[in-house]
Design an enzyme around this catalytic site. Structure first.
Site, PDB file in Angstrom:
ATOM      1  N   HIS A 193      22.892 -42.651  34.782  1.00  0.00           N
ATOM      2  CA  HIS A 193      21.459 -42.580  35.144  1.00  0.00           C
ATOM      3  C   HIS A 193      20.922 -42.498  33.584  1.00  0.00           C
ATOM      4  O   HIS A 193      21.320 -41.944  32.909  1.00  0.00           O
ATOM      5  CB  HIS A 193      21.250 -41.847  35.839  1.00  0.00           C
ATOM      6  CG  HIS A 193      22.136 -39.951  35.523  1.00  0.00           C
ATOM      7  ND1 HIS A 193      23.242 -40.029  34.743  1.00  0.00           N
ATOM      8  CD2 HIS A 193      21.712 -39.054  35.233  1.00  0.00           C
ATOM      9  CE1 HIS A 193      23.443 -38.774  34.492  1.00  0.00           C
ATOM     10  NE2 HIS A 193      22.596 -38.229  34.791  1.00  0.00           N
ATOM     11  N   HIS A 202      22.214 -27.404  31.846  1.00  0.00           N
ATOM     12  CA  HIS A 202      21.229 -28.260  31.376  1.00  0.00           C
ATOM     13  C   HIS A 202      19.739 -27.244  31.045  1.00  0.00           C
ATOM     14  O   HIS A 202      18.676 -27.721  31.604  1.00  0.00           O
ATOM     15  CB  HIS A 202      20.547 -29.270  32.514  1.00  0.00           C
ATOM     16  CG  HIS A 202      21.603 -30.041  33.392  1.00  0.00           C
ATOM     17  ND1 HIS A 202      22.904 -29.230  33.878  1.00  0.00           N
ATOM     18  CD2 HIS A 202      21.780 -31.421  33.357  1.00  0.00           C
ATOM     19  CE1 HIS A 202      23.654 -30.195  34.634  1.00  0.00           C
ATOM     20  NE2 HIS A 202      22.798 -31.125  33.955  1.00  0.00           N
ATOM     21  N   GLU A 248      27.234 -37.874  30.521  1.00  0.00           N
ATOM     22  CA  GLU A 248      27.618 -36.765  31.254  1.00  0.00           C
ATOM     23  C   GLU A 248      29.605 -37.076  31.335  1.00  0.00           C
ATOM     24  O   GLU A 248      29.846 -36.478  31.332  1.00  0.00           O
ATOM     25  CB  GLU A 248      27.467 -36.415  32.895  1.00  0.00           C
ATOM     26  CG  GLU A 248      25.901 -35.584  32.055  1.00  0.00           C
ATOM     27  CD  GLU A 248      25.520 -35.364  33.374  1.00  0.00           C
ATOM     28  OE1 GLU A 248      24.213 -33.981  33.055  1.00  0.00           O
ATOM     29  OE2 GLU A 248      25.191 -36.161  34.472  1.00  0.00           O
ATOM     30  N   HIS A 276      26.416 -34.347  39.367  1.00  0.00           N
ATOM     31  CA  HIS A 276      25.950 -32.945  40.360  1.00  0.00           C
ATOM     32  C   HIS A 276      24.150 -32.441  39.898  1.00  0.00           C
ATOM     33  O   HIS A 276      23.729 -32.178  40.124  1.00  0.00           O
ATOM     34  CB  HIS A 276      26.292 -32.276  39.086  1.00  0.00           C
ATOM     35  CG  HIS A 276      26.481 -32.413  37.341  1.00  0.00           C
ATOM     36  ND1 HIS A 276      27.179 -31.812  36.661  1.00  0.00           N
ATOM     37  CD2 HIS A 276      25.266 -32.716  37.300  1.00  0.00           C
ATOM     38  CE1 HIS A 276      26.447 -32.418  35.642  1.00  0.00           C
ATOM     39  NE2 HIS A 276      25.684 -32.644  35.897  1.00  0.00           N
TER      40      HIS A 276
END
Lengths: 118, 281
Positions: free
Chosen positions: B195, B59, B242, B12
Site C-alpha cells: 500500500h 505510526h 511494513e 493492521h
C-alpha cells in the site's frame, strides 16, 4: 544533503522518500501534527489555525499548503503521511479522500481504482 | 524453557478497527477479509499461548521524530491504546509481561542487537487491531495472553534492511527459547502488505509482489533478503515497507514451519491485506 551511494535516493515516480533531509525540512510541520494526538490541541487548531501554525513556527510554504489543503505540497515541504493523517482527521478526511486529493480523482473514482487492482 | 508455538501475520489497517467496532463481519465489503480469521481463532483456542510478542510499527503515537528508535521493545506492566488524533474510543490497557521483556532485552543486546527499552509505550492501531482480530473482544478476552510489544521504524528512512529484520527474528528466537519458564509463546508480525498512502502514486497496490512475498516467507524467507529497501518501496509501496515486521516474525519461527492458514484480499481500505498462520515444528 545529497548522499550518493546510499539507496535512500533511488527515484521512484510519484513517491517521496521520507529521509533525513525531509525529516529536517518538515520537523515543525510534523511536530504540529503530532500534537494533534491530543483533543485539546485539535480544538486549539480548529479555533485559530493561523495562531496554532505560528506557535509551531511553520514556514510560509507549509502554512500555504495547509490553508489550501494541498497534501502534495505538504509532503514536498517535509510532511510525513503518518503525521499528516492526524491533520486529515481534523478535517474528517478518510485515507481514500486523501488519496483522491493527491491523484486528482474523486473519492469514488479513487475507490474504484483501488478495487481495480484486485 | 519456553516454547514458540508459531507466528501469525495480519494487516493492521485502522479501518479494520472501525469495522470491528461496528461488527461489520458479514458486510459484503468486509466478509472476504474477516473470513481469514476463524481458523486463527480455532488454533489459538486449541493452543492457548501464555505470551504474545507483538511486532508492529508505531505510526506517530508512541514515538515522534525527535527520538526514533530503529528497534524498540516495550518493558511495561501494561500498554495503553491512546488517542491517535482521530478521537476513536480507546480500549482498556493490555497486560504486559515485563519479566519477559527484560529477558528479551538482556538476551538480544548480549547477542549484539541494539535495543531501545521502553517502560512507557502508548500503542496504536498497529498493535491493537491485530489483538482485536485474533482475540475477539481484546483485551477483555479470557484467553488474552500477556504481551510484549516490539516496534520497528518504518516512519523515517533509513529503515532496517530485510536481512536485518530476519536476523532480528533469529535473535529474538534465541531469547524466547531461553526464557526460564515453561510457557507457550506466539509471535505476531503486523502491517502490510502492499500500500501507498502518500504522493501521486497513492493507491498503489501490487498483488503479484504480495503473492511473491506470501509464497516465499513460508519456506524460503532468505530469498526475500535479496530485496533492497528501495526495491521494497517501489514494489510494495511507500507504506508496504511494513513487510519488515513479517520478516522479523518469520525469523523467530526457525527453519521448520507448516502453513495452517492463509488469506489475501484486495482492497481493504488502501491495502492488499494478508493473513498467515505458521506453526513451528
Amino acid at each position: 544533503m545529497d548522499q550518493p551511494g546510499f539507496d535512500a535516493h533511488t527515484h521512484i515516480p510519484g513517491t517521496t522518500i521520507f529521509d533525513g533531509a525531509q525529516a529536517m525540512k518538515g520537523y515543525n510541520l510534523n511536530k504540529m501534527c503530532f500534537s494533534f494526538n491530543r483533543a485539546e490541541n485539535r480544538d486549539a487548531f480548529k479555533e485559530d489555525a493561523e495562531a496554532y501554525m505560528e506557535k509551531f513556527e511553520l514556514t510560509e510554504a507549509q502554512k500555504k499548503a495547509i490553508r489550501s489543503s494541498n497534501i502534495l505540497a505538504m509532503i514536498a515541504e517535509g510532511g510525513n503521511i503518518y503525521y499528516l493523517a492526524k491533520l486529515a482527521g481534523i478535517f474528517k478526511l478518510s485515507v481514500q479522500d486523501v488519496g483522491g486529493l493527491q491523484t486528482g480523482m474523486t473519492t469514488e473514482k479513487f475507490k474504484e481504482f483501488l478495487a481495480s487492482q484486485a | 524453557m519456553a516454547k514458540i508455538l508459531g507466528g501469525i501475520t495480519t494487516s493492521h489497517i485502522p479501518a479494520v478497527g472501525n469495522a470491528i467496532q461496528k461488527e461489520l463481519f458479514d458486510d459484503p465489503y468486509w466478509k472476504p477479509f474477516f473470513d481469514g480469521y476463524p481458523k486463527v481463532h480455532e488454533w489459538l483456542a486449541a493452543n492457548k499461548p501464555d505470551y504474545v510478542v507483538n511486532i508492529y510499527n508505531d505510526h506517530g503515537l508512541g514515538f515522534f521524530l525527535d527520538r526514533m528508535p530503529t528497534f524498540a521493545v516495550g518493558a511495561a506492566h501494561e500498554y495503553r491504546n491512546e488517542d491517535e488524533g482521530w478521537g476513536l474510543p480507546s480500549l482498556p490497557p493490555f497486560p504486559g509481561a515485563p519479566e519477559l521483556s527484560w529477558h528479551i532485552i538482556e538476551s538480544m543486546v548480549a547477542d549484539e542487537f541494539d535495543i531501545t527499552s521502553c517502560q512507557e509505550l502508548p500503542v496504536d492501531h498497529g498493535f491493537v487491531v491485530p489483538m482485536q482480530l485474533f482475540w475477539p473482544g481484546a483485551p477483555n478476552n479470557a484467553d488474552m495472553p500477556r504481551s510484549v510489544p516490539i516496534s520497528a521504524n518504518t516512519v523515517q528512512h533509513p529503515i532496517p534492511t530485510l536481512k536485518r529484520a530476519l536476523d532480528f527474528g533469529v535473535s529474538l528466537r534465541k531469547a524466547l527459547e531461553s526464557f526460564p519458564e515453561d510457557a507457550k509463546i506466539v509471535v505476531l508480525g503486523t502491517g502490510g502488505l502492499s500500500h501507498q498512502l502518500d504522493g501521486e502514486r497513492a493507491g498503489f497496490i501490487n498483488k503479484e509482489f504480495d503473492q511473491y512475498c506470501l509464497e516465499n516467507i513460508v519456506h524460503n524467507p532468505t530469498e526475500l533478503t535479496k530485496i533492497s529497501r528501495m526495491e521494497l518501496v517501489e514494489k510494495a509501496g511507500a507504506q508496504g515497507t511494513e513487510f519488515l515486521m513479517w520478516m522479523m516474525m518469520r525469523g523467530a519461527l526457525g527453519d521448520n514451519v507448516s502453513e495452517i492458514n492463509r488469506n489475501y484480499h484486495i482492497p481493504v481500505s488502501n491495502t492488499g491485506a494478508g493473513t498467515l498462520l505458521l506453526e513451528c515444528a
